[in-house]
Design a protein around this motif. Structure first.
Motif, PDB file in Angstrom:
ATOM      1  N   ILE A 439     -33.886  68.801   2.430  1.00 16.16           N
ATOM      2  CA  ILE A 439     -32.481  68.664   2.044  1.00 16.16           C
ATOM      3  C   ILE A 439     -31.809  67.778   3.085  1.00 16.16           C
ATOM      4  N   HIS A 440     -31.067  66.778   2.632  1.00  9.48           N
ATOM      5  CA  HIS A 440     -30.378  65.900   3.573  1.00  9.48           C
ATOM      6  C   HIS A 440     -28.865  66.063   3.467  1.00  9.48           C
ATOM      7  N   PRO A 441     -28.206  66.481   4.549  1.00 15.65           N
ATOM      8  CA  PRO A 441     -26.736  66.510   4.568  1.00 15.65           C
ATOM      9  C   PRO A 441     -26.223  65.103   4.870  1.00 15.65           C
ATOM     10  N   ILE A 442     -25.761  64.420   3.830  1.00 12.69           N
ATOM     11  CA  ILE A 442     -25.421  62.999   3.933  1.00 12.69           C
ATOM     12  C   ILE A 442     -23.950  62.829   4.262  1.00 12.69           C
ATOM     13  N   HIS A 490     -25.015  58.048   6.949  1.00 15.47           N
ATOM     14  CA  HIS A 490     -26.271  58.554   7.502  1.00 15.47           C
ATOM     15  C   HIS A 490     -26.518  59.997   7.128  1.00 15.47           C
ATOM     16  N   CYS A 491     -27.769  60.395   7.289  1.00 18.79           N
ATOM     17  CA  CYS A 491     -28.103  61.808   7.216  1.00 18.79           C
ATOM     18  C   CYS A 491     -27.614  62.436   8.513  1.00 18.79           C
ATOM     19  N   HIS A 492     -26.953  63.590   8.407  1.00 24.67           N
ATOM     20  CA  HIS A 492     -26.380  64.220   9.604  1.00 24.67           C
ATOM     21  C   HIS A 492     -27.388  65.074  10.361  1.00 24.67           C
ATOM     22  N   GLY A 500     -34.170  56.557  11.817  1.00 21.69           N
ATOM     23  CA  GLY A 500     -34.055  55.567  10.750  1.00 21.69           C
ATOM     24  C   GLY A 500     -33.058  55.836   9.641  1.00 21.69           C
ATOM     25  N   PHE A 501     -32.599  57.102   9.472  1.00 20.56           N
ATOM     26  CA  PHE A 501     -31.843  57.479   8.269  1.00 20.56           C
ATOM     27  C   PHE A 501     -30.354  57.143   8.433  1.00 20.56           C
ATOM     28  N   MET A 502     -30.079  55.837   8.534  1.00 23.42           N
ATOM     29  CA  MET A 502     -28.694  55.354   8.657  1.00 23.42           C
ATOM     30  C   MET A 502     -28.617  54.000   7.987  1.00 23.42           C
TER      31      MET A 502
HETATM   32 CU   LIG Z   1     -31.904  64.091   6.538  1.00 22.27          CU
END
Ligand SMILES: [Cu+2]
Length: 508
Positions: A439-442, A490-492, A500-502
């Motif tokens: 799960i990604h908190p975006i 980004h993912c928080h 990398g998740f930005m």
């Molecule tokens: Cu994430």
């Protein structure tokens, strides 16, 4: 959820009596105006600032036998509650008494890139042993927060693994809801350790349905990686769990009276974790998500909050006793994630009872969640951006690498080439497709967005700045380009954003 490893539990027992004595005086709730420092970098006004936040490594007491040393704001955890007034300009001096450059991000506020606190957008760093004065008009009203915005990478003492989190409440011009008083709760874990793998709780999200193509893609990539002999990428677990910096049973209880209506402002200040919260025999009347009022309050038996999400909910105190308000995960609660709610006239050991199972569906809080509005759709966007989130298992020295549309944000530079371009005044839809099982908190900086589709279910009317995107699911959010300048998305989850998740939006 948490990946708890008893064998790796270590207590940092800070040096004895002097530390303990220093902790005896309770930290001030409110930051006080103080004189401006002499070595400020960007003087904007003379005279004292309205607030001073000092970043320094200090001992904090999670429980009587558990004193740890972490970076804090003003020597306390959480950082001081800043009660600001919507529309009234303030100046803040941020001092950095550590050896490393810092960024202080005003999460959920519509501010300029100069103030926002993200080096990726060009905000100047607060230099080591230096300071920076900023000035801005707080907006929008509601529960916001401030936190460090530096990348930690493999350093679990840095970034949001530290104690650099504090609540902000921006007083609305008109108060909403019928309540007697407010209580602020900041949920945060301490003493992080690296671990391999571990499954995240997923079953709480609704709709539960996954997209077959995303699942096939994610699972085949993972299988191929494991077949090549790679282990699962690192995850982070914690030894200590706290609310307002205290492990369950070691802080002051929240003392209430029967019949009182308490407005809880709850902040998930975690670096990486999704949290839940319930109070036996009581329900939550949610009035705001991420600080933004819902069109109508919605009653739920418990709460789920992704990293950096906030919920404001009124609890009617109508079930006298001494209760644990705590996380649904027994292991996390047993290691501190809870706080005692004590009714006047009641004593004894705090009781915990799990609530009846419930699902968490953002659409329940939207306009179409109300029968009379069923079918209410969000406004049509001017343009749609597609984003595919993918994981490359253990690709970076054992850490997972994360990509958006195949691109990992460069780790060696701050500002990358913007990947998405905005025209001021236009409405944009981001169609997020998650080809991983996490799960990604975006989070979108400097803008609020409206939830428009959750795992296939249309919705409208919920304004947020963080949303959880379920494993192998799709979520759509809309925002209006109304705050020019570089805008970080980004993912928080600290471990994801650092690897990398930005990505960046710019205005053209
Ligand atoms: Cu994430």
């Amino acid at each position: 959820m948490s990946r708890f490893h008893p064998s790796r539990r270590t207590f940092l027992k800070a040096a004895g009596a002097s530390v303990g004595a220093a902790l005896l005086s309770p930290p001030a709730l409110l930051a006080r105006p103080t004189a401006s420092p002499s070595n400020r970098i960007t003087p904007q006004t003379d005279g004292p600032a309205d607030y001073t936040l000092t970043i320094a490594t200090k001992p904090i007491e999670l429980a009587p036998n558990r004193i740890i040393s972490v970076a804090t704001y003003n020597g306390q955890f959480p950082g001081p509650l800043l009660r600001l007034k919507e529309g009234e300009r303030i100046t803040v001096d941020v001092r950095n008494d550590t050896d490393t450059p810092e960024q202080l991000h005003w999460h959920g506020q519509v501010v300029s890139t100069e103030v926002d606190g993200a080096a990726e957008e060009g905000t100047p760093f607060i230099p080591p042993h230096g300071s920076r004065r900023i000035s801005f008009v707080p907006q929008p009203a509601g529960l916001r927060f401030y936190h460090t915005h530096v990348r930690a990478g493999a350093d679990l003492a840095a970034g949001q693994y530290s104690g650099l989190v504090g609540p902000v409440y921006i007083e609305p011009k008109q108060h909403a809801g019928n309540y007697d008083r407010e209580v602020f709760l900041t949920l945060k874990e301490f003493q992080p350790t690296l671990s391999r793998g571990g499954d995240m709780a997923m079953e709480f999200l609704s709709p539960a349905q996954a997209v077959a193509a995303l699942r096939d893609s994610g699972e085949s990539k993972m299988k191929a990686s494991l077949a090549k002999g790679k282990p699962h990428g690192y995850e982070v677990g914690y030894d200590s769990f706290t609310i307002n910096g205290r492990m369950l049973g070691h802080g002051e209880p929240v003392r209430v009276k029967a019949g009182e209506r308490v407005l809880f402002h709850i902040l998930n200040g975690s670096a990486t974790e999704i949290r839940s919260l319930a109070l036996p025999g009581h329900s939550f009347n949610v009035i705001a998500m991420d600080g933004n009022l819902l069109s109508k309050p919605v009653r739920v038996p418990g709460l789920w909050l992704g990293t950096a999400e906030r919920i404001s909910a009124i609890v009617e105190m109508n079930h006298p006793g001494v209760w644990v308000m705590g996380d649904l995960a027994d292991d996390d609660r047993h290691h501190g994630m809870g706080i005692v709610i004590e009714y006047a006239g009641y004593k004894g050991r705090a009781q915990w009872l799990p609530p009846k199972p419930f699902k968490w569906n953002y659409a329940h809080f939207g306009d179409s969640g109300h029968a009379e509005n069923s079918g209410t759709a969000a406004a049509a966007p001017d343009e749609v951006f597609d984003m595919l989130f993918e994981k490359q298992n253990a690709a970076l020295e054992g850490f997972n690498q994360w990509t958006i549309n195949g691109v990992a944000y460069p780790r060696e530079q701050m500002t990358a080439a913007p990947a998405f371009h905005l025209h001021q005044g236009k409405r944009y839809r981001i169609r997020m497709r998650n080809a991983s099982d996490d799960i990604h908190p975006i989070h979108l900086h400097r803008h609020s967005f409206e939830l428009t589709r959750i795992a296939g279910q249309p919705t409208s009317g919920v304004m947020k700045d963080v949303v959880m995107v379920g494993g192998y699911q799709e979520v759509e959010i809309d925002f209006v380009a109304n705050n020019p300048g570089l805008t970080l998305f980004h993912c928080h989850q600290q471990l994801h954003m650092d690897f990398g998740f930005m990505t960046l939006f710019d205005y053209v």
